[in-house]
Motif scaffolding. Structure first.
Motif, PDB file in Angstrom:
ATOM      1  N   ILE A 348      53.749 103.554 -46.734  1.00 28.73           N
ATOM      2  CA  ILE A 348      53.084 102.820 -47.806  1.00 28.73           C
ATOM      3  C   ILE A 348      52.916 103.760 -48.987  1.00 28.73           C
ATOM      4  O   ILE A 348      52.543 104.920 -48.837  1.00 28.73           O
ATOM      5  CB  ILE A 348      51.723 102.289 -47.325  1.00 28.73           C
ATOM      6  CG1 ILE A 348      51.933 101.336 -46.146  1.00 28.73           C
ATOM      7  CG2 ILE A 348      50.969 101.602 -48.439  1.00 28.73           C
ATOM      8  CD1 ILE A 348      50.655 100.864 -45.507  1.00 28.73           C
ATOM      9  N   ALA A 349      53.208 103.280 -50.153  1.00 28.01           N
ATOM     10  CA  ALA A 349      53.113 104.116 -51.351  1.00 28.01           C
ATOM     11  C   ALA A 349      51.718 104.708 -51.476  1.00 28.01           C
ATOM     12  O   ALA A 349      50.714 104.071 -51.144  1.00 28.01           O
ATOM     13  CB  ALA A 349      53.467 103.293 -52.586  1.00 28.01           C
ATOM     14  N   GLN A 350      51.675 105.952 -51.962  1.00 26.04           N
ATOM     15  CA  GLN A 350      50.416 106.677 -52.008  1.00 26.04           C
ATOM     16  C   GLN A 350      49.381 106.001 -52.910  1.00 26.04           C
ATOM     17  O   GLN A 350      48.183 106.178 -52.713  1.00 26.04           O
ATOM     18  CB  GLN A 350      50.669 108.106 -52.480  1.00 26.04           C
ATOM     19  CG  GLN A 350      51.606 108.898 -51.576  1.00 26.04           C
ATOM     20  CD  GLN A 350      50.945 109.319 -50.282  1.00 26.04           C
ATOM     21  OE1 GLN A 350      49.953 110.019 -50.283  1.00 26.04           O
ATOM     22  NE2 GLN A 350      51.491 108.851 -49.162  1.00 26.04           N
ATOM     23  N   ASP A 351      49.807 105.259 -53.904  1.00 22.45           N
ATOM     24  CA  ASP A 351      48.855 104.657 -54.836  1.00 22.45           C
ATOM     25  C   ASP A 351      48.485 103.221 -54.470  1.00 22.45           C
ATOM     26  O   ASP A 351      47.816 102.528 -55.243  1.00 22.45           O
ATOM     27  CB  ASP A 351      49.419 104.688 -56.258  1.00 22.45           C
ATOM     28  CG  ASP A 351      50.746 103.935 -56.363  1.00 22.45           C
ATOM     29  OD1 ASP A 351      51.316 103.599 -55.302  1.00 22.45           O
ATOM     30  OD2 ASP A 351      51.198 103.714 -57.494  1.00 22.45           O
ATOM     31  N   VAL A 352      48.896 102.758 -53.292  1.00 20.77           N
ATOM     32  CA  VAL A 352      48.565 101.405 -52.855  1.00 20.77           C
ATOM     33  C   VAL A 352      47.238 101.434 -52.086  1.00 20.77           C
ATOM     34  O   VAL A 352      47.044 102.234 -51.178  1.00 20.77           O
ATOM     35  CB  VAL A 352      49.680 100.819 -51.966  1.00 20.77           C
ATOM     36  CG1 VAL A 352      49.254  99.478 -51.382  1.00 20.77           C
ATOM     37  CG2 VAL A 352      50.957 100.672 -52.778  1.00 20.77           C
ATOM     38  N   GLU A 353      46.328 100.548 -52.481  1.00 17.23           N
ATOM     39  CA  GLU A 353      45.021 100.474 -51.829  1.00 17.23           C
ATOM     40  C   GLU A 353      45.157  99.729 -50.493  1.00 17.23           C
ATOM     41  O   GLU A 353      45.753  98.660 -50.419  1.00 17.23           O
ATOM     42  CB  GLU A 353      44.032  99.764 -52.741  1.00 17.23           C
ATOM     43  CG  GLU A 353      42.604  99.750 -52.215  1.00 17.23           C
ATOM     44  CD  GLU A 353      41.657  99.118 -53.216  1.00 17.23           C
ATOM     45  OE1 GLU A 353      41.094  98.064 -52.889  1.00 17.23           O
ATOM     46  OE2 GLU A 353      41.527  99.676 -54.339  1.00 17.23           O
ATOM     47  N   GLN A 354      44.580 100.307 -49.436  1.00 20.94           N
ATOM     48  CA  GLN A 354      44.648  99.718 -48.103  1.00 20.94           C
ATOM     49  C   GLN A 354      43.241  99.431 -47.591  1.00 20.94           C
ATOM     50  O   GLN A 354      42.275 100.106 -47.974  1.00 20.94           O
ATOM     51  CB  GLN A 354      45.342 100.666 -47.117  1.00 20.94           C
ATOM     52  CG  GLN A 354      46.762 101.013 -47.473  1.00 20.94           C
ATOM     53  CD  GLN A 354      47.348 101.953 -46.445  1.00 20.94           C
ATOM     54  OE1 GLN A 354      47.369 101.667 -45.252  1.00 20.94           O
ATOM     55  NE2 GLN A 354      47.845 103.095 -46.913  1.00 20.94           N
ATOM     56  N   THR A 355      43.163  98.453 -46.668  1.00 17.15           N
ATOM     57  CA  THR A 355      41.904  98.126 -46.000  1.00 17.15           C
ATOM     58  C   THR A 355      42.101  98.287 -44.501  1.00 17.15           C
ATOM     59  O   THR A 355      43.023  97.698 -43.927  1.00 17.15           O
ATOM     60  CB  THR A 355      41.462  96.689 -46.304  1.00 17.15           C
ATOM     61  OG1 THR A 355      41.288  96.545 -47.717  1.00 17.15           O
ATOM     62  CG2 THR A 355      40.148  96.366 -45.596  1.00 17.15           C
ATOM     63  N   ARG A 356      41.235  99.091 -43.884  1.00 21.34           N
ATOM     64  CA  ARG A 356      41.324  99.310 -42.440  1.00 21.34           C
ATOM     65  C   ARG A 356      39.941  99.143 -41.818  1.00 21.34           C
ATOM     66  O   ARG A 356      38.923  99.448 -42.439  1.00 21.34           O
ATOM     67  CB  ARG A 356      41.880 100.695 -42.113  1.00 21.34           C
ATOM     68  CG  ARG A 356      43.326 100.879 -42.561  1.00 21.34           C
ATOM     69  CD  ARG A 356      43.903 102.190 -42.086  1.00 21.34           C
ATOM     70  NE  ARG A 356      45.264 102.378 -42.574  1.00 21.34           N
ATOM     71  CZ  ARG A 356      46.006 103.448 -42.307  1.00 21.34           C
ATOM     72  NH1 ARG A 356      45.507 104.431 -41.554  1.00 21.34           N
ATOM     73  NH2 ARG A 356      47.237 103.539 -42.791  1.00 21.34           N
ATOM     74  N   SER A 357      39.938  98.668 -40.570  1.00 21.81           N
ATOM     75  CA  SER A 357      38.689  98.438 -39.842  1.00 21.81           C
ATOM     76  C   SER A 357      38.547  99.489 -38.751  1.00 21.81           C
ATOM     77  O   SER A 357      39.509  99.798 -38.040  1.00 21.81           O
ATOM     78  CB  SER A 357      38.695  97.030 -39.219  1.00 21.81           C
ATOM     79  OG  SER A 357      37.511  96.797 -38.495  1.00 21.81           O
ATOM     80  N   TYR A 358      37.327 100.022 -38.622  1.00 21.22           N
ATOM     81  CA  TYR A 358      37.059 101.098 -37.668  1.00 21.22           C
ATOM     82  C   TYR A 358      35.842 100.754 -36.814  1.00 21.22           C
ATOM     83  O   TYR A 358      34.983  99.947 -37.202  1.00 21.22           O
ATOM     84  CB  TYR A 358      36.815 102.429 -38.384  1.00 21.22           C
ATOM     85  CG  TYR A 358      38.040 102.995 -39.060  1.00 21.22           C
ATOM     86  CD1 TYR A 358      38.861 103.887 -38.407  1.00 21.22           C
ATOM     87  CD2 TYR A 358      38.371 102.613 -40.360  1.00 21.22           C
ATOM     88  CE1 TYR A 358      40.004 104.408 -39.028  1.00 21.22           C
ATOM     89  CE2 TYR A 358      39.509 103.121 -40.987  1.00 21.22           C
ATOM     90  CZ  TYR A 358      40.315 104.020 -40.307  1.00 21.22           C
ATOM     91  OH  TYR A 358      41.438 104.522 -40.909  1.00 21.22           O
ATOM     92  N   GLN A 359      35.771 101.418 -35.665  1.00 21.14           N
ATOM     93  CA  GLN A 359      34.627 101.285 -34.759  1.00 21.14           C
ATOM     94  C   GLN A 359      34.159 102.674 -34.378  1.00 21.14           C
ATOM     95  O   GLN A 359      34.970 103.572 -34.137  1.00 21.14           O
ATOM     96  CB  GLN A 359      35.020 100.503 -33.500  1.00 21.14           C
ATOM     97  CG  GLN A 359      33.871 100.333 -32.501  1.00 21.14           C
ATOM     98  CD  GLN A 359      34.252  99.366 -31.390  1.00 21.14           C
ATOM     99  OE1 GLN A 359      34.861  98.335 -31.629  1.00 21.14           O
ATOM    100  NE2 GLN A 359      33.881  99.710 -30.161  1.00 21.14           N
ATOM    101  N   ILE A 360      32.838 102.852 -34.303  1.00 22.02           N
ATOM    102  CA  ILE A 360      32.286 104.162 -33.991  1.00 22.02           C
ATOM    103  C   ILE A 360      31.183 104.013 -32.961  1.00 22.02           C
ATOM    104  O   ILE A 360      30.422 103.036 -32.972  1.00 22.02           O
ATOM    105  CB  ILE A 360      31.776 104.873 -35.271  1.00 22.02           C
ATOM    106  CG1 ILE A 360      31.458 106.339 -34.970  1.00 22.02           C
ATOM    107  CG2 ILE A 360      30.576 104.147 -35.877  1.00 22.02           C
ATOM    108  CD1 ILE A 360      31.326 107.189 -36.217  1.00 22.02           C
ATOM    109  N   ASP A 361      31.110 104.967 -32.038  1.00 25.88           N
ATOM    110  CA  ASP A 361      30.105 104.982 -30.978  1.00 25.88           C
ATOM    111  C   ASP A 361      28.928 105.834 -31.445  1.00 25.88           C
ATOM    112  O   ASP A 361      29.056 107.056 -31.620  1.00 25.88           O
ATOM    113  CB  ASP A 361      30.710 105.558 -29.702  1.00 25.88           C
ATOM    114  CG  ASP A 361      29.787 105.433 -28.502  1.00 25.88           C
ATOM    115  OD1 ASP A 361      28.585 105.170 -28.700  1.00 25.88           O
ATOM    116  OD2 ASP A 361      30.264 105.611 -27.365  1.00 25.88           O
ATOM    117  N   LEU A 362      27.763 105.185 -31.659  1.00 28.02           N
ATOM    118  CA  LEU A 362      26.585 105.871 -32.192  1.00 28.02           C
ATOM    119  C   LEU A 362      25.533 106.141 -31.127  1.00 28.02           C
ATOM    120  O   LEU A 362      24.389 106.468 -31.456  1.00 28.02           O
ATOM    121  CB  LEU A 362      25.967 105.040 -33.320  1.00 28.02           C
ATOM    122  CG  LEU A 362      26.875 104.784 -34.534  1.00 28.02           C
ATOM    123  CD1 LEU A 362      26.205 103.820 -35.486  1.00 28.02           C
ATOM    124  CD2 LEU A 362      27.216 106.087 -35.226  1.00 28.02           C
TER     125      LEU A 362
END
Length: 669
Positions: A348-362
């Motif tokens: 993906i081009a470096q200047d393209v904005e991406q959306t990613r979903s993450y999960q974290i164990d707190l």
């Protein structure tokens, strides 16, 4: 001008043992040669040890002489004479080193497979006693078919090349020879094979970044062999791949180091040891990698103790293996990308904005403020300071549970715990002293948890009921849970039961029915002793297989006025019984018994009287219903079939009885 050359003199080949001699050759055969001088009619050759006297003074018409010298350093001079026997010219004193030679030692060599039709078959020997004049050759049938060219000579390692352009495939002997006939033969040591043309069809990655190593990259093709090599060729020149594992003729795994590679398209080249190669054109694109550019994060406020904290990250310059962390004071908590979006293929081009979903164990994260760290590599990362807030867990309280008391013989399912501010990561535990029992817990809502409490085998006593997060106890139930043994009010498998009652007996046998009917009086006493047999260990009360000791007495009456009959029957026997294990007052009993009967009879009919006694065996089978009253009193009613085995006939009777008794004492803990 005289030009001198000194070389060893080859001797006729001789058979030499393959094990090397411990000492070297003490004398060397050498040849001293020089260029011909115009007008010279003969030459004088002088040889002396360095700094010593002449030891060889020889005249010859030829341009060379042979000599035998001990190892050491010498000086050689040649003088030419003209037609008038006068010295015409002479050479300078030239140094001559005569070295001691030994049988060569070969510990190992590689490769053992060379390729026919290939002129650059590299070959390496490791061992000892190699010198510049060491010769390495291949033999078949005792004849030399190929002589190697020495590229690099050391005392313990010799690197050579074989030109096998015209050598056919087959098995060959390896010959390693030092001067003075010091020859080592290794029969059948080398195999010469036909060359194989490799092919390459695919590679498992098509894009990479120039700051990392890609491991276990799969290359598929055909014709791969041990020793097959791989490299990249492209805009940045050649990139060697030293770590390549040939799994089969069709698969190989590569570790490709793209660190500092110039961006652009690269061919993947496979080269077999026989010099044949194949290319997969423009198979791998290499790109520069940049630091991520943060745009937004939602949400940025979390609660400690949760195992499923999720958030959405928007950023630019994200790569397939971008890593995200919460960080504070050097400690990093990794977030895992949901649905695993590690895609391959075109970047993906470096200047393209991406959306990613993450999960974290707190669950093990303390409350406080944290930095968001987005890393494409250790050097290329973006830190958004103080962006994240982790709040303390809310105050959790327990209002009650549906299980305040339980028996240590039962597993309780779907027990309800009510309270406030429950989280899905919470667990319910029972604790007594240092013993902790974690219970299977299910989250229903912030106001309700359900759990399964398997109390079987618990030591009776009071247990704390706690709700725990991953880090600490968040709430406890006042008073806890009481675990006790099941009540003995209804089932007393460890006591003796003694009952007494009244049996009413009907005579059933046809042969006796003409003179007697049934009993008008009688009684029985029974002592029941459980055997302690437990058929199903997880079920309380299934221990009521036992033995009864029974004493009966019955008086039978006659049938009419025409005769006068009396029968007194006493019985002493043992019954095997089974009592149902229901944990409530009413239970059933099945029994079968055997014993000894005593009969006393008196019969008057037709003016004649007959009397006597008899001791006989009897069988018994029956059933009854038992009612427990309180912890001790028991009432039982039922029916037994009884057969007395007289010598001439059997007396069958049906006994209907009612008994009242008590349970006495305990036989065990």
């Amino acid at each position: 001008m005289l030009l001198l050359a000194v070389v060893p003199t080859p001797l006729p080949a001789q058979e030499t043992p393959s094990s090397p001699a411990s000492s070297g050759v003490l004398m060397r055969h050498i040849t001293v040669s020089w260029t011909k001088v115009a007008g010279a009619v003969h030459y004088r050759v002088l040889v002396r040890p360095l700094g010593g006297d002449v030891i060889i003074d020889r005249t010859t018409d030829a341009t060379s002489i042979a000599a035998v010298l001990a190892p050491g350093t010498y000086q050689v001079r040649v003088i030419s004479f003209n037609l008038f026997q006068k010295p015409a010219s002479q050479s300078d004193w030239r140094l001559l080193d005569v070295v001691q030679v030994f049988m060569p030692v070969v510990d190992r060599f590689a490769p053992s497979v060379l390729y026919s039709g290939y002129s650059e078959n590299s070959f390496a020997l490791d061992g000892a006693k190699f010198i510049d004049e060491t010769e390495v050759s291949l033999l078949r049938g005792g004849k030399q078919v190929a002589l190697a060219v020495n590229d690099q000579v050391g005392d313990k390692r010799l690197l050579t090349r074989f030109d096998l352009t015209s050598v056919p495939p087959g098995t060959y002997d390896l010959r390693v020879a030092n001067p003075e006939n010091l020859v080592l033969n290794l029969p059948g040591a080398v195999e010469v094979r036909p060359r194989v043309q490799p092919g390459i069809g695919s590679i498992s990655i098509h894009h990479g970044y120039n700051d990392r190593v890609y491991r276990r990259v799969l290359v598929e093709g055909d014709g791969f062999e041990p020793g097959t090599s791989f490299f990249l060729q492209g805009a940045g020149g050649r990139i060697d791949i030293p770590l390549a594992t040939v799994q089969s003729p069709f698969e190989a795994y590569l570790d490709i180091n793209l660190a500092e590679a110039r961006p652009g398209a690269y061919d993947v080249v496979v080269a077999n040891p026989g010099g044949l190669s194949a290319t997969l054109s423009r198979a791998l694109a290499v790109d520069n990698i940049e630091a991520p550019q943060f745009v937004s994060m939602t949400p940025s406020v979390f609660t400690e103790g949760r195992s499923d904290g999720t958030f959405t990250l928007r950023a630019k310059a994200l790569v397939a293996d971008t890593q995200v962390f919460f960080g504070r004071n050097g400690n990093l908590v990794p977030a895992l990308e949901r649905n695993g979006a590690k895609t391959r293929g075109a970047p993906i081009a470096q200047d393209v904005e991406q959306t990613r979903s993450y999960q974290i164990d707190l669950r093990s994260v303390a409350p406080g403020t944290y930095d968001l760290i987005i890393a494409n590599s250790q050097a290329l990362q973006t830190v958004v300071a103080g962006l994240i807030t982790v709040n303390p867990e809310p105050v959790t309280t327990i209002q009650g549970t549906s299980l305040k008391r339980g028996y240590n013989t039962i597993e309780y399912k779907n027990v309800v715990l009510t309270g406030e501010n429950f989280l899905s990561s919470y667990k319910v535990v029972l604790r007594r002293g240092t013993v902790i029992h974690e219970l299977a817990t299910r989250y229903v809502s912030p106001e309700e948890l359900q759990y399964d409490a398997d109390l079987r085998g618990f030591v009776p006593g009071n247990y704390e009921l706690l709700v725990e997060s991953a880090a600490r106890v968040v709430a406890s139930l006042p008073g806890g849970v009481v675990v006790e043994e099941p009540p003995q009010r209804f089932v007393h498998p460890q006591t003796i039961k003694i009952t007494a009652g009244y049996p009413y007996i009907y005579a059933l046998s046809q042969s006796f029915a003409s003179v007697i009917t049934g009993s008008v009086a009688g009684g029985d006493v029974v002592a029941a002793l459980p055997l302690g047999v437990k058929f199903f260990p997880t079920t309380p009360g299934l221990r009521d297989l036992g033995v009864e000791i029974e004493i009966d007495y019955s008086v039978y009456t006659d049938v009419g006025a025409s005769s006068n009959a009396a029968l007194d029957l006493g019985e002493l026997g043992t019954n095997l019984y089974y009592r149902t294990p229901f944990n409530f007052p009413l239970n059933g009993i099945l029994r079968v018994g055997y014993g000894l009967s005593y009969s006393s009879f008196n019969l008057t009919a037709g003016g004649q009287t007959e009397s006597g006694t008899s001791e006989d065996f009897y069988f018994k089978a029956g059933s009854s219903i038992e009612l427990d009253i309180g912890k001790t009193i028991t009432v039982e009613t039922g029916a037994d079939w009884i057969r007395v085995l007289y010598a001439n006939a059997n007396l069958d009777s049906l006994s209907l009885f009612v008994r009242v008794g008590a349970r006495l004492g305990r036989l065990g803990p």
